[in-house]
Motif scaffolding. Structure first.
Motif, short mmCIF file in Angstrom:
data_model
loop_
_atom_site.label_atom_id
_atom_site.label_comp_id
_atom_site.label_asym_id
_atom_site.label_seq_id
_atom_site.Cartn_x
_atom_site.Cartn_y
_atom_site.Cartn_z
N LEU A 124 30.08 21.99 99.34
CA LEU A 124 31.44 21.51 99.60
C LEU A 124 32.17 21.19 98.31
CD1 LEU A 124 30.80 19.19 102.68
CD2 LEU A 124 31.94 21.42 102.67
N ASP A 125 31.49 20.51 97.38
CA ASP A 125 32.10 20.19 96.09
C ASP A 125 32.53 21.46 95.37
OD1 ASP A 125 31.78 17.47 96.51
OD2 ASP A 125 29.98 17.31 95.26
N HIS A 126 31.67 22.48 95.41
CA HIS A 126 31.99 23.75 94.77
C HIS A 126 33.25 24.35 95.39
CE1 HIS A 126 31.53 27.73 93.02
NE2 HIS A 126 31.67 28.22 94.24
N TYR A 130 36.88 25.00 93.72
CA TYR A 130 37.42 26.37 93.77
C TYR A 130 38.88 26.33 94.18
CZ TYR A 130 38.02 31.15 95.56
OH TYR A 130 38.47 32.41 95.83
N TYR A 131 39.18 25.58 95.25
CA TYR A 131 40.56 25.50 95.72
C TYR A 131 41.42 24.66 94.79
CZ TYR A 131 38.94 27.73 99.97
OH TYR A 131 38.41 28.62 100.86
N HIS A 136 41.32 30.69 93.54
CA HIS A 136 41.40 31.59 94.69
C HIS A 136 42.65 32.48 94.67
CE1 HIS A 136 43.79 28.07 95.67
NE2 HIS A 136 44.45 28.81 96.55
N CYS A 137 43.61 32.16 93.83
CA CYS A 137 44.86 32.92 93.79
C CYS A 137 44.59 34.36 93.36
CB CYS A 137 45.86 32.26 92.84
SG CYS A 137 46.36 30.63 93.40
N GLY A 138 44.78 35.26 94.28
CA GLY A 138 44.66 36.68 93.96
C GLY A 138 43.23 37.20 93.95
N ALA A 139 42.25 36.35 94.11
CA ALA A 139 40.86 36.82 94.09
C ALA A 139 40.24 36.58 95.47
CB ALA A 139 40.07 36.07 93.03
N PRO A 140 39.46 37.57 95.93
CA PRO A 140 38.80 37.35 97.22
C PRO A 140 37.74 36.25 97.09
CG PRO A 140 38.02 39.38 96.20
CD PRO A 140 39.12 38.85 95.32
N GLU A 141 37.62 35.47 98.17
CA GLU A 141 36.64 34.37 98.16
C GLU A 141 35.26 34.92 98.45
OE1 GLU A 141 35.84 30.14 100.46
OE2 GLU A 141 37.69 31.22 100.84
N ARG A 142 34.30 34.43 97.68
CA ARG A 142 32.90 34.83 97.89
C ARG A 142 32.15 33.67 98.50
NH1 ARG A 142 31.60 36.56 92.14
NH2 ARG A 142 33.63 37.41 91.69
N ALA A 143 31.19 33.99 99.31
CA ALA A 143 30.36 32.95 99.93
C ALA A 143 29.50 32.32 98.84
CB ALA A 143 29.47 33.53 101.01
N HIS A 144 29.32 31.01 98.95
CA HIS A 144 28.44 30.28 98.04
C HIS A 144 27.10 30.12 98.73
CE1 HIS A 144 27.53 27.59 94.71
NE2 HIS A 144 26.94 26.80 95.59
#
Length: 146
Positions: A124-126, A130-131, A136-144
């Motif tokens: 959650l902290d990660h 990230y946000y 996250h602007c312009g980059a796809p989110e990857r699962a942690h």
């Protein structure tokens, strides 16, 4: 000294008073009267005194015990385990080793859950970082996954 005697007072109690109705105990503990009766019926509560009219009269030691039972509930201990612990307490001092073992098993389970929660908190902290960083602007989110 038993657990019943050594538990710190958990509820405000009027000075010099040691008898409480089921509704007073329900209000102090947040448990329903039905739950308190059920605890007594399944053997989780020690013998509850009765008035001359048959009304339950809880004592300070009962409130201490309920406070301890509440702690056991928060550990995730099954009701059967709590009842077993209560039985061991009633059986006397010769059950100290068994009680200790039961509590150590519970502590081990709690520590495992804490570790799992700490790992979840790190994820959650990660994500929050990230946000917050705008990454996250312009980059796809990857699962942690760690």
């Amino acid at each position: 000294m038993t657990v019943l005697e050594s538990a710190p007072p958990a509820h405000p109690r009027p000075a010099g008073r040691d008898h409480y109705t089921i509704s007073e105990v329900a209000a102090w503990t947040g448990l329903s009267a039905h739950t308190l009766r059920w605890y007594e019926r399944i053997g989780l509560m020690p013998h509850i005194d009765r008035s001359h009219t048959g009304q339950r009269r809880f004592r300070n030691r009962d409130l201490d015990w309920l406070s301890f039972v509440g702690k056991l509930r928060r550990t995730g201990m099954p009701v059967a385990g709590m009842v077993r612990y209560a039985e061991l307490v009633r059986e006397g001092d010769h059950t100290f080793e068994q009680r200790q073992e039961l509590l150590e098993d519970t502590r081990r389970d709690v520590r495992m859950r804490i570790a799992e929660l700490q790992d979840t908190l790190a994820v959650l902290d990660h994500k929050i970082s990230y946000y917050a960083d705008g990454a996250h602007c312009g980059a796809p989110e990857r699962a942690h996954t760690s």
